[in-house]
Write a protein that holds these residues in place. Structure first.
Motif, short mmCIF file in Angstrom:
data_model
loop_
_atom_site.label_atom_id
_atom_site.label_comp_id
_atom_site.label_asym_id
_atom_site.label_seq_id
_atom_site.Cartn_x
_atom_site.Cartn_y
_atom_site.Cartn_z
N THR A 48 28.46 25.41 50.01
CA THR A 48 27.84 25.62 48.87
C THR A 48 27.02 26.97 48.97
O THR A 48 26.67 27.56 47.96
N LEU A 49 26.28 27.25 50.24
CA LEU A 49 25.70 28.49 50.37
C LEU A 49 26.60 29.65 50.15
O LEU A 49 26.34 30.71 49.53
N LEU A 50 28.08 29.58 50.79
CA LEU A 50 28.96 30.58 50.42
C LEU A 50 29.15 30.94 48.93
O LEU A 50 29.27 32.01 48.37
N ALA A 51 29.16 29.98 48.14
CA ALA A 51 29.53 30.02 46.79
C ALA A 51 28.18 30.65 45.95
O ALA A 51 28.43 31.28 45.20
N VAL A 52 27.08 30.25 46.39
CA VAL A 52 25.86 30.81 45.88
C VAL A 52 25.80 32.56 46.15
O VAL A 52 25.57 33.22 45.32
N MET A 53 26.19 32.81 47.27
CA MET A 53 26.17 34.18 47.68
C MET A 53 27.34 34.70 47.11
O MET A 53 27.08 36.06 46.56
N VAL A 54 28.51 34.46 46.88
CA VAL A 54 29.69 34.92 45.97
C VAL A 54 29.13 35.29 44.43
O VAL A 54 28.95 36.42 44.03
N ILE A 55 28.34 34.20 43.86
CA ILE A 55 27.67 34.43 42.50
C ILE A 55 26.59 35.47 42.53
O ILE A 55 26.60 36.47 41.61
N TRP A 56 25.78 35.34 43.67
CA TRP A 56 24.71 36.65 43.73
C TRP A 56 25.36 37.72 43.90
O TRP A 56 24.77 38.92 43.06
N GLY A 57 26.29 38.12 44.68
CA GLY A 57 27.13 39.28 44.78
C GLY A 57 27.62 40.02 43.56
O GLY A 57 27.25 41.33 43.03
N LEU A 58 28.25 38.94 42.89
CA LEU A 58 28.89 39.36 41.58
C LEU A 58 27.83 39.47 40.59
O LEU A 58 28.36 40.30 39.49
N ASN A 59 26.61 38.95 40.56
CA ASN A 59 25.68 38.95 39.67
C ASN A 59 25.34 40.73 39.61
O ASN A 59 24.87 40.84 38.36
N VAL A 60 25.50 41.28 40.46
CA VAL A 60 24.87 42.65 40.23
C VAL A 60 25.74 43.28 39.25
O VAL A 60 25.39 44.20 38.30
N SER A 61 27.21 43.32 39.38
CA SER A 61 27.89 43.81 38.44
C SER A 61 28.02 43.05 36.95
O SER A 61 28.15 43.73 35.96
N ILE A 62 27.74 41.90 36.85
CA ILE A 62 27.54 41.37 35.60
C ILE A 62 26.09 41.81 34.84
O ILE A 62 26.24 42.07 33.74
#
Length: 313
Positions: free
Chosen positions: A14-28
């Motif tokens: 779950t934490l890994l999934a949140v980190m992926v979303i947070w990282g991609l959020n910069v580009s979004i």
């Protein structure tokens, strides 16, 4: 034992999934500010996230009005954590790369620890001092990664640093009130109050900005809701909840991952060129966060306690 391992595995996934979303959020977010007025769209994105948080908390029956003392801290946190952070991030990502922006935002845990040390007048340990130094080297390498070297340091990089600085400073305020007010409810109040202030600023800075919304393609609005709902609302609530499950030190380790995923997102989503200096900066920043945030020290202390307990047993 197997049940506990499976439970921990679910938490870490779950934490890994949140980190992926947070990282991609910069580009979004960079995609959003390129198509739409940056401050206005940030305000609406954060406001949407705030309403989603309150909707979730209402189902969880966690809603309550803050006390007068809590209200003061909520307003202070809103000004720094929402208005300052998202304002500087919006205008910063408009004029710098998502790769640089993601790396600079990765300094968050390290900068928070540094400010706590300075404000609380604590003497940093050797490991934390080394961490502060490594983080400084990493951010220097990152902002010098452009073609112009020192002359190429952009104003956008400075705005991104101010974005993470104001957010890190807000954590000092938030830590004082999180003991009496549920962090998830605190997050909701700050998102809504801060977004209203940010929207007022946006309408003044970007008059007629709403007229540009009609020209935005559908995938931009899809990105908007992914960012608002998944990254900001659900992401922050989930992370705060996981802190209570596995502790600050373990979750802090995961905070290094968004920096990596922001680099990958910049290349895949936006087609930005990643330079060797970006990855060198990443290594220094991650090392700095692990040491400077205190996560490494805490994990070492826990390991020593476990060994001592086994020896005594």
């Amino acid at each position: 034992m197997d049940g506990r391992r499976n439970h921990l595995l679910k938490i870490y996934i779950t934490l890994l999934a949140v980190m992926v979303i947070w990282g991609l959020n910069v580009s979004i977010v960079k995609l959003l500010v390129e198509y739409l007025p940056p401050v206005t769209i940030q305000a609406l994105r954060v406001m949407t996230a705030g309403f989603v948080v309150f909707l979730i908390l209402s189902f969880m029956k966690l809603l309550r009005l803050p006390t007068k003392r809590e209200s003061v801290f909520i307003v202070g946190g809103s000004l720094l954590n929402v208005v300052g952070h998202h304002f500087f991030m919006a205008i910063g990502l408009e004029i710098t790369t998502a790769a640089n922006g993601g790396l600079i935002l990765g300094l968050g845990p390290l900068l928070s620890a540094f400010l706590a040390t300075v404000i609380l007048r604590q003497v940093p340990s050797v490991l934390r001092s080394v961490g502060f130094l490594l983080g400084t080297i990493g951010i220097t390498i990152t902002v010098l990664a452009g073609e112009g070297g020192i002359a190429g340091i952009g104003v956008g990089d400075l705005y991104m640093f101010l974005a993470i600085f104001t957010q890190a400073l807000s954590f000092i305020i938030i830590s004082k009130i999180a003991k009496t007010l549920d962090p998830r409810l605190l997050t909701g109040y700050m998102l809504v109050i801060g977004s209203v202030i940010l929207l007022v600023i946006g309408t003044q800075m970007e008059p007629g900005g709403f007229a540009q919304f009609d020209d935005a393609p559908g995938y931009v609005w899809a990105a908007f809701f992914i960012s608002a709902v998944l990254a900001t609302a659900v992401g922050h609530m989930t992370y705060n909840h996981m802190i209570g499950k596995v502790g600050v030190a373990e979750t802090a380790i995961f905070l290094n991952l968004p920096t990596l995923f922001s680099l990958l997102g910049a290349a895949v989503i936006l087609g930005e060129e990643l330079l060797p200096a970006h990855f060198i900066g990443f290594i220094f920043i991650v090392s700095g966060v692990l040491l400077g945030s205190g996560a490494a020290e805490e994990l070492i202390r826990r390991r020593r306690r476990r060994i001592k307990t086994r020896q005594e047993g």
